[in-house]
Design a protein around this motif. Structure first.
Motif, short mmCIF file in Angstrom:
data_model
loop_
_atom_site.label_atom_id
_atom_site.label_comp_id
_atom_site.label_asym_id
_atom_site.label_seq_id
_atom_site.Cartn_x
_atom_site.Cartn_y
_atom_site.Cartn_z
N ASN A 37 53.57 35.04 28.70
CA ASN A 37 52.14 35.17 28.98
C ASN A 37 51.34 33.99 28.45
OD1 ASN A 37 49.22 36.33 28.29
ND2 ASN A 37 50.10 37.50 29.97
N ALA A 38 51.65 33.54 27.25
CA ALA A 38 50.91 32.40 26.68
C ALA A 38 51.08 31.16 27.55
CB ALA A 38 51.39 32.13 25.26
N GLN A 65 43.62 42.21 28.49
CA GLN A 65 42.97 42.37 29.79
C GLN A 65 43.74 43.36 30.65
OE1 GLN A 65 42.97 38.31 31.14
NE2 GLN A 65 40.91 37.88 30.38
N ARG A 67 44.80 27.50 32.83
CA ARG A 67 43.77 26.61 32.28
C ARG A 67 43.92 25.19 32.86
NH1 ARG A 67 44.19 23.30 28.10
NH2 ARG A 67 46.11 24.30 27.36
N THR A 89 45.79 38.37 30.32
CA THR A 89 46.24 38.48 28.94
C THR A 89 46.65 39.93 28.69
OG1 THR A 89 44.04 39.04 28.09
CG2 THR A 89 44.61 36.67 28.22
N ARG A 95 51.72 31.17 30.81
CA ARG A 95 50.96 31.38 32.05
C ARG A 95 49.46 31.14 31.83
NH1 ARG A 95 54.86 35.63 32.73
NH2 ARG A 95 53.43 37.17 31.85
N GLN A 96 48.96 31.48 30.64
CA GLN A 96 47.55 31.20 30.35
C GLN A 96 47.30 29.69 30.32
OE1 GLN A 96 45.41 33.77 30.40
NE2 GLN A 96 47.25 35.02 30.72
N ASP A 97 48.25 28.94 29.76
CA ASP A 97 48.14 27.48 29.77
C ASP A 97 48.13 26.94 31.20
OD1 ASP A 97 47.98 27.15 27.04
OD2 ASP A 97 50.10 26.65 26.76
#
Length: 319
Positions: free
Chosen positions: A55-56, A98, A63, A95, A58-60
């Motif tokens: 997940n971290a 979320q 962004r 996230t 995918r957040q990158d």
């Protein structure tokens, strides 16, 4: 486009998680591949890239994608994927807080409430996680989670849900807690207050010891005792809540494995997305023991196409 490589401290993962961070992760390189896949309407490539990142990561990716293209990756995914695959991919892009906030909102929308989903989220999340979920709920929906729980439920069940939402993991005395609960079970008139107070204010390991000791002393399973003790039509939701909480306390892996046994698409997707980085290995072991079939094999049997590919990637491997 700069190639961003994750720092070593970003590569840690839950020891019981099935989805690991991708080694040598470069968000910029992934974004370039995703842009190509979007242009070619290549859902398979999008699935392969995004399900092999945690997940971290995918957040990158989201962004960097936004910075490079001035577009929202989630909106762009909708132009290529649809139906159950769209739902699943968009869930992966959220996230954890979320996603849990979305699960709670959907469980309370429309006619009726999906009590089992509400209970699963509130029981399995830590106090810190629930604080983040409450904040995400407010941000996403401009609604107050506590007020919605009050609006959608009633009576002692509401009291239990609010206590779970605000739970704290304190210490306790095993003998004292066992005595309180055993005394309550011996009363002719049921009283949920001691159960709610003890089950939502003590740490999970302490509660597991309390439940084991209580069962040994009374020579009866706690969930069976609750089933008999909290009778009557008006106590159905409360009874479900207390039994669910006890089942989770006694064996989180078995509780979630039993949730998966229905193989209902929504439940399966929610549990795998929620737990693939935390404790899905434990759930897989429990599922195999409970059903005699591996979770991986069950997913292969009940799902098809790209949805199956995503779910198998989250599951990790055959047992």
């Amino acid at each position: 486009m700069g190639a961003e490589i994750s720092k070593p401290e970003d590569m840690s993962w839950g020891t019981l998680g099935s989805l690991r961070p991708s080694p040598n992760f470069q968000a910029g390189r992934d974004v370039e591949r995703i842009q190509d896949a979007l242009a070619q309407k290549d859902a398979g490539s999008l699935v392969r890239i995004l399900t092999n990142r945690n997940n971290a990561q995918r957040q990158d990716i989201m962004r960097i994608f936004s910075s490079a293209t001035q577009k929202d990756l989630k909106a762009e995914l909708k132009t290529v994927v649809s139906g159950d695959l769209e739902t699943l991919m968009l869930n992966l892009m959220m996230t954890p807080e979320q996603f849990d906030a979305q699960r709670l909102r959907r469980a309370m929308e429309g006619l009726g409430t999906d009590e089992e989903t509400v209970l699963e989220v509130l029981c399995t999340r830590t106090p810190e996680q629930l604080r983040k979920v409450t904040a995400a709920y407010k941000t996403q929906y401009n609604r107050d989670l506590e007020k919605d729980l009050i609006s959608e439920t009633s009576g002692d069940f509401t009291k239990l849900l609010l206590a779970l939402l605000k739970k704290e993991y304190g210490k306790g005395n095993i003998d004292q807690d066992v005595n309180h609960l055993s005394k309550e079970l011996s009363n002719k008139k049921s009283d949920s207050a001691p159960w709610i107070e003890i089950l939502t204010t003590k740490n999970p390991q302490h509660l597991a010891n309390v439940m084991d000791t209580l069962e040994a002393e009374r020579d009866q399973r706690v969930d069976e005792a609750l089933q008999k003790h909290f009778g009557g039509l008006l106590s159905g939701d409360l009874k479900l809540g207390l039994k669910t909480l006890v089942r989770w306390v006694q064996n989180p892996g078995v509780y979630l494995a039993q949730r998966l046994q229905s193989m209902k698409g929504g439940v399966v997707q929610d549990v795998l997305v929620s737990h693939c980085e935390e404790d899905l290995l434990r759930i897989r072991v429990a599922y195999l023991k409970e059903t005699g079939t591996s979770l991986y094999s069950s997913l292969q049997k009940h799902f098809k196409g790209d949805v199956q590919t995503v779910l198998l990637a989250l599951c990790g491997a055959e047992d």
